[in-house]
Design an enzyme around this catalytic site. Structure first.
Site, mmCIF file in Angstrom:
data_model
loop_
_atom_site.group_PDB
_atom_site.id
_atom_site.type_symbol
_atom_site.label_atom_id
_atom_site.label_comp_id
_atom_site.label_asym_id
_atom_site.label_seq_id
_atom_site.Cartn_x
_atom_site.Cartn_y
_atom_site.Cartn_z
ATOM 1 N N ARG A 143 -16.376 8.196 2.758
ATOM 2 C CA ARG A 143 -15.333 8.397 1.746
ATOM 3 C C ARG A 143 -15.902 9.053 0.482
ATOM 4 O O ARG A 143 -15.262 9.840 -0.196
ATOM 5 C CB ARG A 143 -14.711 7.037 1.399
ATOM 6 C CG ARG A 143 -14.118 6.866 -0.006
ATOM 7 C CD ARG A 143 -12.779 7.544 -0.088
ATOM 8 N NE ARG A 143 -12.232 7.626 -1.420
ATOM 9 C CZ ARG A 143 -11.085 7.115 -1.779
ATOM 10 N NH1 ARG A 143 -10.373 6.422 -0.942
ATOM 11 N NH2 ARG A 143 -10.611 7.299 -2.999
ATOM 12 N N TYR A 146 -16.828 13.351 -1.040
ATOM 13 C CA TYR A 146 -16.106 14.177 -2.015
ATOM 14 C C TYR A 146 -16.549 13.840 -3.435
ATOM 15 O O TYR A 146 -16.939 14.718 -4.214
ATOM 16 C CB TYR A 146 -14.614 13.924 -1.816
ATOM 17 C CG TYR A 146 -13.692 14.494 -2.860
ATOM 18 C CD1 TYR A 146 -13.434 15.864 -2.926
ATOM 19 C CD2 TYR A 146 -13.033 13.660 -3.763
ATOM 20 C CE1 TYR A 146 -12.555 16.379 -3.871
ATOM 21 C CE2 TYR A 146 -12.149 14.165 -4.697
ATOM 22 C CZ TYR A 146 -11.915 15.522 -4.752
ATOM 23 O OH TYR A 146 -11.044 16.022 -5.686
ATOM 24 N N ALA A 147 -16.514 12.551 -3.763
ATOM 25 C CA ALA A 147 -16.815 12.133 -5.133
ATOM 26 C C ALA A 147 -18.260 12.457 -5.515
ATOM 27 O O ALA A 147 -18.528 12.909 -6.637
ATOM 28 C CB ALA A 147 -16.560 10.632 -5.271
ATOM 29 N N PHE A 196 3.858 8.921 1.353
ATOM 30 C CA PHE A 196 5.053 8.071 1.251
ATOM 31 C C PHE A 196 6.326 8.927 1.327
ATOM 32 O O PHE A 196 7.300 8.548 1.972
ATOM 33 C CB PHE A 196 5.039 7.280 -0.068
ATOM 34 C CG PHE A 196 4.123 6.065 -0.062
ATOM 35 C CD1 PHE A 196 3.356 5.735 1.054
ATOM 36 C CD2 PHE A 196 4.037 5.229 -1.175
ATOM 37 C CE1 PHE A 196 2.520 4.625 1.066
ATOM 38 C CE2 PHE A 196 3.212 4.108 -1.175
ATOM 39 C CZ PHE A 196 2.443 3.817 -0.063
ATOM 40 N N GLY A 211 -3.000 -3.663 2.308
ATOM 41 C CA GLY A 211 -2.013 -4.453 1.553
ATOM 42 C C GLY A 211 -1.453 -3.768 0.319
ATOM 43 O O GLY A 211 -0.503 -4.253 -0.289
ATOM 44 N N ASP A 294 -12.369 1.979 -0.854
ATOM 45 C CA ASP A 294 -11.361 2.312 -1.860
ATOM 46 C C ASP A 294 -11.843 1.981 -3.268
ATOM 47 O O ASP A 294 -12.724 1.138 -3.459
ATOM 48 C CB ASP A 294 -10.074 1.524 -1.566
ATOM 49 C CG ASP A 294 -8.838 2.223 -2.092
ATOM 50 O OD1 ASP A 294 -8.977 3.288 -2.731
ATOM 51 O OD2 ASP A 294 -7.737 1.702 -1.855
ATOM 52 N N SER A 295 -11.239 2.648 -4.234
ATOM 53 C CA SER A 295 -11.386 2.248 -5.641
ATOM 54 C C SER A 295 -10.185 1.364 -5.924
ATOM 55 O O SER A 295 -9.049 1.757 -5.640
ATOM 56 C CB SER A 295 -11.292 3.455 -6.563
ATOM 57 O OG SER A 295 -12.294 4.366 -6.259
HETATM 58 N N1 UDP Z 1 -2.692 4.714 0.332
HETATM 59 C C1 UDP Z 1 -1.795 3.898 1.021
HETATM 60 N N2 UDP Z 1 -0.991 4.471 1.972
HETATM 61 C C2 UDP Z 1 -1.025 5.795 2.261
HETATM 62 C C3 UDP Z 1 -1.926 6.622 1.548
HETATM 63 C C4 UDP Z 1 -2.750 6.043 0.574
HETATM 64 O O1 UDP Z 1 -1.720 2.687 0.793
HETATM 65 O O2 UDP Z 1 -0.268 6.235 3.129
HETATM 66 C C5 UDP Z 1 -3.547 4.101 -0.713
HETATM 67 C C6 UDP Z 1 -5.037 4.423 -0.629
HETATM 68 O O3 UDP Z 1 -5.697 3.512 0.226
HETATM 69 C C7 UDP Z 1 -5.454 4.248 -2.093
HETATM 70 C C8 UDP Z 1 -4.246 4.736 -2.861
HETATM 71 O O4 UDP Z 1 -3.138 4.673 -1.956
HETATM 72 O O5 UDP Z 1 -5.620 2.877 -2.386
HETATM 73 C C9 UDP Z 1 -4.367 6.151 -3.401
HETATM 74 O O6 UDP Z 1 -4.827 6.943 -2.357
HETATM 75 P P1 UDP Z 1 -4.784 8.541 -2.390
HETATM 76 O O7 UDP Z 1 -5.162 8.996 -1.043
HETATM 77 O O8 UDP Z 1 -3.506 9.036 -2.957
HETATM 78 O O9 UDP Z 1 -5.944 9.037 -3.349
HETATM 79 P P2 UDP Z 1 -6.990 8.376 -4.331
HETATM 80 O O10 UDP Z 1 -6.256 7.929 -5.552
HETATM 81 O O11 UDP Z 1 -7.652 7.232 -3.614
HETATM 82 O O12 UDP Z 1 -7.906 9.490 -4.616
#
Ligand code: UDP
Length: 342
Positions: A143, A146-147, A196, A211, A294-295
């Site tokens: 993960r 990228y960062a 979403f 969750g 995750d963050s």
């Molecule tokens: N996430 C989720 N469902 C999805 C896509 C993302 O619950 O269908 C969560 C993901 O695990 C993270 C947050 O939404 O906790 C934001 O994810 P995103 O991929 O938008 O980018 P990030 O902010 O992590 O760079």
């Protein structure tokens, strides 16, 4: 000015605003032009379909006094499956551009990411540009490909002799034209808002990774464009600085985001919310692949942009979400449900 990644989500909004609000000429580079079709005939805009892999393109970009670099692979599911490609796009290419700008004297405005703050905990406080400590997951957790590439690029720019640079760290920008709809105009898992929105348009359940307890603060892309104009106007005083660009007033958990989006979607479609499927919980590694971490909170300090640029993001969360979702529904519903077009 030169705009690398002018056809992407942020780039297309910035290009439109520059052509509308100024009399500047823009040289734009991207591999994709579907978001910017309306500008291709504008005689103040020159478009080149290319990427930073080509030396001649880099040399030409560095002839412009201001170069904005937005080009990047930033699709989370690719961080796991294609780490080497992600690193090339987010380190090798911008480093090459920086070398050329250091030679020519151009001001390089480089888009980094709020992901450089790493694996932030649920109780982490405001993330400060110049003093926050950074922790990443283990090297095996892909993960962070990228960062870490983005972070290395920032360090490179900061250390490069003679380079005039500014770094922008976006905090979850959202708005029309963000990402893609899986299976329609892109593959993999886009960021949460597009994902979403896709599920809502398809009538599928929203998926809450682990969750949905992680928190994000979402920022309107229009605020981000206004930030860029403050940067252009400020000029030299903004050089040699990294800026968070975010909206701390718009923080919520991903589970709360799902609820808000269900309500807004029901309003847009004029249906009762009970007809919109309930979210389901999914496991992060099963969903994204091995190496997903995750963050848990990503909350920007925005005082630096306020002090140096006099900028603060103002668009409230519900306004951002409704604009984004309305755009997504209008843009994709015909593709998903051809009956709508008849
Ligand atoms: N996430 C989720 N469902 C999805 C896509 C993302 O619950 O269908 C969560 C993901 O695990 C993270 C947050 O939404 O906790 C934001 O994810 P995103 O991929 O938008 O980018 P990030 O902010 O992590 O760079």
């Amino acid at each position: 000015m030169a705009l690398v990644g002018c056809g992407g989500f942020i780039g297309s909004h910035l290009l439109k605003a520059i052509l509308e609000r100024t009399s500047w000429r823009v040289f734009g580079v991207d591999l994709d032009s579907y978001r910017i079709q309306e500008h291709l005939a504008n005689d103040r805009f020159e478009f080149l379909c290319a990427d930073l892999n080509e030396r001649s393109v880099v040399e030409r970009l560095a002839q412009f006094p201001v170069v904005v670099n937005l080009a990047a692979i930033c699709t989370p599911s690719r961080y796991m499956a294609e780490a080497a490609t992600v690193i090339r796009s987010n380190y090798d290419h911008p480093a090459r551009l920086a070398d050329a700008c250091a030679k020519s004297g151009s001001w390089l405005i480089h888009f980094s990411t709020s992901e450089i703050y790493g694996k932030t905990a649920a109780d982490s406080g405001l993330l400060d540009e110049d003093s926050s400590e950074i922790t990443f997951g283990p090297v095996t957790a892909s993960r962070w490909s990228y960062a870490t590439a983005k972070l290395l690029t920032e360090r490179y720019l900061m250390g490069l002799d003679g380079l005039r640079w500014t770094v922008v760290r976006p905090f979850n920008f959202v708005g029309p034209y963000m990402d893609f709809m899986p299976g329609v105009d892109g593959e993999g898992i886009p960021r949460v808002l597009a994902n979403f929105s896709s599920a809502l348009v398809r009538g599928d359940a929203l998926k809450l990774v682990n969750g949905g307890a992680a928190k994000r603060s979402f920022t309107s892309v229009h605020d981000a464009v206004d930030f860029m104009f403050r940067l252009f106007e400020t000029g030299a005083a903004a050089e040699g600085q990294a800026f968070n660009v975010g909206n701390p007033d718009n923080e919520l958990t991903i589970a709360e985001l799902a609820s808000r989006m269900r309500v807004i979607f029901a309003k847009i479609k004029g249906v009762d919310e009970s007809l919109v499927p309930q979210p389901i919980v999914v496991d992060g590694e099963e969903y994204y692949g091995k190496g997903y971490e995750d963050s848990l909170r990503r909350m920007p300090s925005v005082t630096k942009a306020e002090k140096i640029l006099g900028f603060r993001a103002t668009t409230p969360l519900d306004v951002v979400l409704e604009e984004s979702l309305r755009w997504f529904v209008d843009h994709y519903q015909v593709v998903v449900n051809p009956m709508v077009a008849e």
